[in-house]
Scaffold this motif. Structure first.
Motif, mmCIF file in Angstrom:
data_model
loop_
_atom_site.group_PDB
_atom_site.id
_atom_site.type_symbol
_atom_site.label_atom_id
_atom_site.label_comp_id
_atom_site.label_asym_id
_atom_site.label_seq_id
_atom_site.Cartn_x
_atom_site.Cartn_y
_atom_site.Cartn_z
ATOM 1 N N ARG A 10 -9.349 2.616 2.930
ATOM 2 C CA ARG A 10 -9.134 3.599 4.000
ATOM 3 C C ARG A 10 -10.407 4.343 4.357
ATOM 4 N NH1 ARG A 10 -5.997 7.707 1.532
ATOM 5 N NH2 ARG A 10 -6.958 6.949 -0.388
ATOM 6 N N GLY A 11 -11.523 3.999 3.666
ATOM 7 C CA GLY A 11 -12.766 4.720 3.882
ATOM 8 C C GLY A 11 -12.811 6.037 3.140
ATOM 9 N N VAL A 12 -11.989 6.201 2.085
ATOM 10 C CA VAL A 12 -11.881 7.444 1.317
ATOM 11 C C VAL A 12 -12.492 7.225 -0.060
ATOM 12 C CG1 VAL A 12 -10.269 9.100 0.306
ATOM 13 C CG2 VAL A 12 -9.814 8.142 2.568
ATOM 14 N N ASP A 13 -13.233 8.225 -0.569
ATOM 15 C CA ASP A 13 -13.777 8.138 -1.920
ATOM 16 C C ASP A 13 -12.652 8.257 -2.946
ATOM 17 O OD1 ASP A 13 -16.334 7.849 -0.994
ATOM 18 O OD2 ASP A 13 -16.869 9.959 -1.208
ATOM 19 N N VAL A 14 -12.631 7.325 -3.892
ATOM 20 C CA VAL A 14 -11.575 7.299 -4.902
ATOM 21 C C VAL A 14 -12.192 7.026 -6.269
ATOM 22 C CG1 VAL A 14 -9.814 6.482 -3.289
ATOM 23 C CG2 VAL A 14 -11.154 4.826 -4.578
ATOM 24 N N LEU A 15 -11.504 7.486 -7.319
ATOM 25 C CA LEU A 15 -11.821 7.067 -8.679
ATOM 26 C C LEU A 15 -11.043 5.780 -8.924
ATOM 27 C CD1 LEU A 15 -12.631 10.127 -8.734
ATOM 28 C CD2 LEU A 15 -12.065 10.076 -11.159
ATOM 29 N N SER A 16 -11.767 4.728 -9.264
ATOM 30 C CA SER A 16 -11.147 3.406 -9.301
ATOM 31 C C SER A 16 -11.433 2.707 -10.621
ATOM 32 C CB SER A 16 -11.682 2.553 -8.138
ATOM 33 O OG SER A 16 -11.090 1.281 -8.132
ATOM 34 N N SER A 17 -10.417 1.955 -11.107
ATOM 35 C CA SER A 17 -10.564 1.099 -12.289
ATOM 36 C C SER A 17 -10.084 -0.293 -11.902
ATOM 37 C CB SER A 17 -9.735 1.641 -13.461
ATOM 38 O OG SER A 17 -9.812 0.784 -14.578
ATOM 39 N N GLU A 41 -4.357 5.308 11.180
ATOM 40 C CA GLU A 41 -5.539 5.985 11.703
ATOM 41 C C GLU A 41 -6.750 5.729 10.817
ATOM 42 O OE1 GLU A 41 -4.658 10.090 12.148
ATOM 43 O OE2 GLU A 41 -3.168 9.803 13.739
ATOM 44 N N SER A 42 -6.526 5.744 9.497
ATOM 45 C CA SER A 42 -7.647 5.503 8.575
ATOM 46 C C SER A 42 -8.162 4.073 8.710
ATOM 47 C CB SER A 42 -7.212 5.775 7.131
ATOM 48 O OG SER A 42 -6.273 4.813 6.682
ATOM 49 N N LEU A 43 -7.274 3.101 8.998
ATOM 50 C CA LEU A 43 -7.719 1.724 9.181
ATOM 51 C C LEU A 43 -8.603 1.597 10.413
ATOM 52 C CD1 LEU A 43 -4.601 -0.461 8.297
ATOM 53 C CD2 LEU A 43 -6.408 0.391 6.818
ATOM 54 N N SER A 100 0.847 -1.190 0.000
ATOM 55 C CA SER A 100 0.000 0.000 0.000
ATOM 56 C C SER A 100 0.885 1.243 0.000
ATOM 57 C CB SER A 100 -0.905 0.006 1.239
ATOM 58 O OG SER A 100 -1.455 1.295 1.450
ATOM 59 N N ARG A 101 0.580 2.185 -0.869
ATOM 60 C CA ARG A 101 1.353 3.430 -0.928
ATOM 61 C C ARG A 101 1.290 4.169 0.404
ATOM 62 N NH1 ARG A 101 0.820 8.286 -5.430
ATOM 63 N NH2 ARG A 101 2.466 9.609 -4.547
ATOM 64 N N PHE A 102 0.121 4.164 1.001
ATOM 65 C CA PHE A 102 -0.073 4.979 2.198
ATOM 66 C C PHE A 102 0.609 4.349 3.411
ATOM 67 C CE2 PHE A 102 -3.529 5.473 -0.772
ATOM 68 C CZ PHE A 102 -3.474 6.836 -1.004
ATOM 69 N N GLN A 103 0.714 3.006 3.419
ATOM 70 C CA GLN A 103 1.438 2.358 4.509
ATOM 71 C C GLN A 103 2.922 2.676 4.427
ATOM 72 O OE1 GLN A 103 3.523 -0.693 4.305
ATOM 73 N NE2 GLN A 103 3.765 -0.818 6.530
ATOM 74 N N ARG A 104 3.414 2.954 3.204
ATOM 75 C CA ARG A 104 4.825 3.284 3.002
ATOM 76 C C ARG A 104 5.101 4.767 3.221
ATOM 77 N NH1 ARG A 104 8.908 -0.700 1.572
ATOM 78 N NH2 ARG A 104 7.743 -2.592 1.118
ATOM 79 N N GLU A 105 4.240 5.632 2.641
ATOM 80 C CA GLU A 105 4.538 7.060 2.633
ATOM 81 C C GLU A 105 3.922 7.815 3.809
ATOM 82 O OE1 GLU A 105 5.057 7.819 -2.185
ATOM 83 O OE2 GLU A 105 3.265 8.556 -1.157
ATOM 84 N N GLN A 106 2.748 7.394 4.265
ATOM 85 C CA GLN A 106 2.057 8.106 5.343
ATOM 86 C C GLN A 106 1.580 7.099 6.387
ATOM 87 O OE1 GLN A 106 -1.108 10.420 3.515
ATOM 88 N NE2 GLN A 106 0.151 10.811 1.716
ATOM 89 N N PRO A 107 2.497 6.410 7.065
ATOM 90 C CA PRO A 107 2.081 5.312 7.954
ATOM 91 C C PRO A 107 1.147 5.754 9.075
ATOM 92 C CG PRO A 107 4.404 5.887 8.270
ATOM 93 C CD PRO A 107 3.961 6.587 7.041
ATOM 94 N N ASP A 108 1.394 6.905 9.683
ATOM 95 C CA ASP A 108 0.539 7.338 10.793
ATOM 96 C C ASP A 108 -0.896 7.568 10.328
ATOM 97 O OD1 ASP A 108 2.705 7.197 12.479
ATOM 98 O OD2 ASP A 108 3.197 9.331 12.313
ATOM 99 N N ALA A 109 -1.044 8.315 9.231
ATOM 100 C CA ALA A 109 -2.383 8.572 8.690
ATOM 101 C C ALA A 109 -3.011 7.276 8.194
ATOM 102 C CB ALA A 109 -2.309 9.594 7.561
ATOM 103 N N TYR A 110 -2.198 6.399 7.652
ATOM 104 C CA TYR A 110 -2.701 5.114 7.143
ATOM 105 C C TYR A 110 -3.314 4.292 8.268
ATOM 106 C CZ TYR A 110 -2.267 0.208 5.638
ATOM 107 O OH TYR A 110 -2.490 -1.114 5.377
#
Length: 701
Positions: free
Chosen positions: A370-377, A321-323, A309-319
């Motif tokens: 993460r409970g965030v709205d995303v554009l997904s394919s 918390e979002s979990l 996960s990008r967020f687990q690597r780049e923003q671990p604290d926020a990641y």
């Protein structure tokens, strides 16, 4: 109040209100159009990224398989398998458990799995039962001066045994193979005994019997048995691996042949680091065009991640918390922290992953893990013996950021246009000084439904122009009314083509929610085998062939009273008794399958392709209804359809499988044989009965 106003004042007010309304509508439409265009552009970029990553992953596993097969065929590998097996069998063994080995399990291994499972046993419970296995683990694990990733540097234990001499001879060769193929480990397993006689990194599987030890039900045990049974390359998806202290591990295995005899199994532990590197662009998301929040990841059939996960690597604290906010369990979060990876630990039961696991591709705005709205394919991906999901996504807040700027510009332009409109209204309102009763009367008649109303226009002044404008407007309204009527008729025809008549009528009357419970619905699923051979060099040829094949299937379905639901990839799904109750639904379905085989044989001979089918029939209750907001489909749910979907994957070519309830509905059960059971989550088990699909011509012979 209005009666006291002059016509000029009323006209000014009308122009202002109309102009401002037009500006507002134009701005709204422009905003919606711009937002949708931007959204589609982002979806296109994500889909391109998704397909690129999908191709990379498929190519990675294909290359790995080819290299691994070549590795197993190497004369050095074959000789090493013979020598290690013989060397292991000549070891004197250790009858009593040495304190050094027990201390390793007690002080290193058991603390390593503490907190990861509720079933932590005393160190003695994990010790190998075989004296020879204890000797190997004592010399090459407990006494190995190199630990962790450096364990492979231990070349010889200097015990003077033939096994140690073989280890000193072959170990550098296998180390080079691991490094060259980017593998986490390589093991040799004796085919006769099931014993792991060699590993590169000296894990706790060394010396253990994969048929009898605690590893029999692990990933390495399953891949060993599958390779022995099939005689081909087999793979096993990621699962917690006890020798790696419950870290995720996936395996690939290939038989080692001495002539025509299988003497061993070469097993590789697949590196998840390579998969992470492929999916993340070597963890450099920003420089591969993914902005601040874009990423692509993999998820397995258990709805858990198979890549970083990008967020687990780049923003671990926020990641993390979002979990917590998203409701991820404390145990899952602890495992992610423990292994510093979401692989097998991060749940991702989003709409995108769910649809991909079901074999569907698509794009939409969804809520991510993460409970965030995303554009997904998203799209399905068949690797490691199962179906994975590949998803490319970007946070909606970043992807749609240009919309906010666009809206500010629209507001500024609208304010300027409103000011200009006000001045223009004051200037030109003075030109209109006479009542326009004739025009108003015409408007009233037109509003009352008299579309033939036209004004008798004479002169060339402003009111004459207004009259001519009214006539033009009336003509346009008449033309548009005619178009609307034509489109309405086309819409009704389309409804009846897509949905059953009863559903089409309800939709036509404005009913947007259709849900029914239907009893005794016969579900038939036909799976095409060899469909890729039908694909021609040109898309037109492929579509023509598929239209001919599916068209004949649809005709046979109609002849047998079968209702087609859909074709999805290589499957044809239909029902009997859904719209019209049928007491002989199973018999009709069986007749349809028989006719379908005749169709397939006709095209197989005509096109000279290896095209066959397999089929499943189940009967029971079903729930049906309209699903979806943008692309509504008529969907069927329930244990009956679930059972049929599960069974079709286990049916071989030219065979038809029936559930026990379906078999009971047949007056003639000749030829059917019991073929085991199928287990469906939350629906129990069902006995499966099979027989070959016999066409009428074959039955006559």
């Amino acid at each position: 109040m209005l009666r006291r106003l002059s016509i000029r004042s009323k006209l000014v007010a009308m122009l202002l209100l109309s102009g401002i309304g037009c500006i507002a509508v134009t701005g709204y439409i422009a905003d919606r159009s711009g937002t949708e265009a931007l959204r589609q552009s982002i979806f296109s970029q994500l889909t391109t990224l998704r397909e690129s990553k999908r191709n990379e992953v498929e190519r990675y596993f294909a290359q790995l398989e080819a290299q691994f097969i070549s590795y197993a065929k190497s004369p050095t590998t074959v000789q090493a398998m013979r020598d290690f097996a013989n060397g292991f069998n000549t070891l004197p063994g250790v009858q009593e458990t040495p304190e050094e080995l027990l201390a390793f399990y007690r002080d290193s291994f058991v603390p390593g799995i503490a907190g990861l499972t509720d079933d932590v046993q005393p160190a003695e419970a994990y010790l190998p039962a075989s004296p020879r296995a204890r000797e190997l683990q004592l010399e090459y694990i407990a006494r190995n001066p190199y630990k962790g990733d450096e364990a492979s540097e231990f070349v010889a234990a200097e015990t003077g045994t033939p096994y140690d001499a073989d280890h000193q001879r072959y170990h550098p060769y296998f180390v080079r193979g691991v490094e060259r193929n980017n593998l986490s480990d390589v093991s040799l397993v004796d085919a006769r005994t099931g014993v792991v006689v060699y590993t590169v990194y000296k894990g706790l599987e060394l010396g253990r019997n994969l048929r009898e030890s605690v590893l029999a039900q692990s990933g390495i045990g399953r891949v060993f048995e599958n390779a022995m049974r099939t005689g081909h390359v087999v793979v096993e998806d990621f699962s917690p691996y006890l020798p790696s202290r419950l870290a995720p591990a996936a395996f690939m295995a290939v038989p080692i042949l001495d002539g025509n005899q299988t003497i061993g199994i070469l097993i590789a532990e697949i590196s998840k680091d390579d998969i992470d590197a492929l999916m993340t662009g070597n963890f450099d998301w920003a420089n591969v065009g993914l902005g601040e929040t874009g990423e692509a990841f993999l998820a397995g059939p258990d709805y858990r991640m198979r890549s970083a996960s990008r967020f687990q690597r780049e923003q671990p604290d926020a990641y993390y918390e979002s979990l917590v906010t998203a409701g991820v369990s404390d145990d899952d979060i602890e495992r992610i922290r423990r292994f510093d990876s979401p692989v097998l630990n991060q749940p991702v039961r989003s709409e995108a992953v769910t649809q991909a696991i079901r074999g569907q591709s698509g794009t939409a705005v969804v809520t991510d893990y993460r409970g965030v709205d995303v554009l997904s394919s998203w799209s399905p991906l068949d690797v490691l013996g199962g179906r994975w999901a590949i998803v490319a996504k970007k946070d909606a807040s970043e992807a749609l950021a240009p919309v906010a700027t666009f809206r500010r510009n629209v507001v500024q332009v609208a304010a300027g246009a409103a000011a200009v409109l006000t001045l223009a209204s004051l200037l030109f309102a003075g030109l209109f000084t006479r009542p326009i009763r004739e025009v108003l009367a015409g408007v009233n008649q037109l509003a009352a439904g008299d579309e033939k109303t036209r004004l008798d226009v004479k002169g060339s002044d402003e009111f004459s122009e207004l009259g001519r404008a009214f006539n033009s407007m009336a003509d346009e309204i008449s033309a548009r009314t005619l178009k609307i009527e034509q489109k309405t008729q086309e819409y009704e025809a389309l409804l009846r083509n897509v949905y059953p008549d009863i559903v089409a009528e309800r939709i036509k009357m404005g009913d947007t929610f259709v849900a029914e419970s239907v009893k005794n619905v016969a579900v038939v699923i036909i799976k095409f085998e060899g469909l890729n051979a039908v694909v021609g060099e040109a898309a037109r040829e492929t579509v023509t062939r598929m239209n001919e094949l599916i068209g004949d299937f649809d005709e046979e379905a109609g002849n047998h009273g079968i209702e087609k639901l859909r074709t999805a990839g290589d499957t044809y799904v239909a029902t009997c008794g859904l719209s019209t109750p049928r007491l002989d639904g199973v018999s009709r379905a069986l007749g349809f399958v028989t006719a379908a085989k005749g169709v397939v044989e006709r095209y197989r001979n005509s096109w000279d392709v290896p095209l066959t089918i397999s089929a499943v029939i189940a009967i029971g209750d079903a729930q049906v209804g309209l699903v979806g907001r943008q692309r509504t489909v008529y969907e069927v749910w329930g244990p009956t359809i679930t059972t049929a979907r599960r069974m079709i994957f286990d049916v071989t070519s030219d065979m038809i499988a029936l559930t026990k309830p379906a078999l009971d509905h047949l007056p003639d059960r000749e030829g059917f044989r019991e073929a085991g059971t199928v287990s469906i989550k939350d629906a129990g088990t069902s006995t499966v009965w099979q027989r070959p699909i016999v066409t009428q011509a074959e039955a006559a012979e």
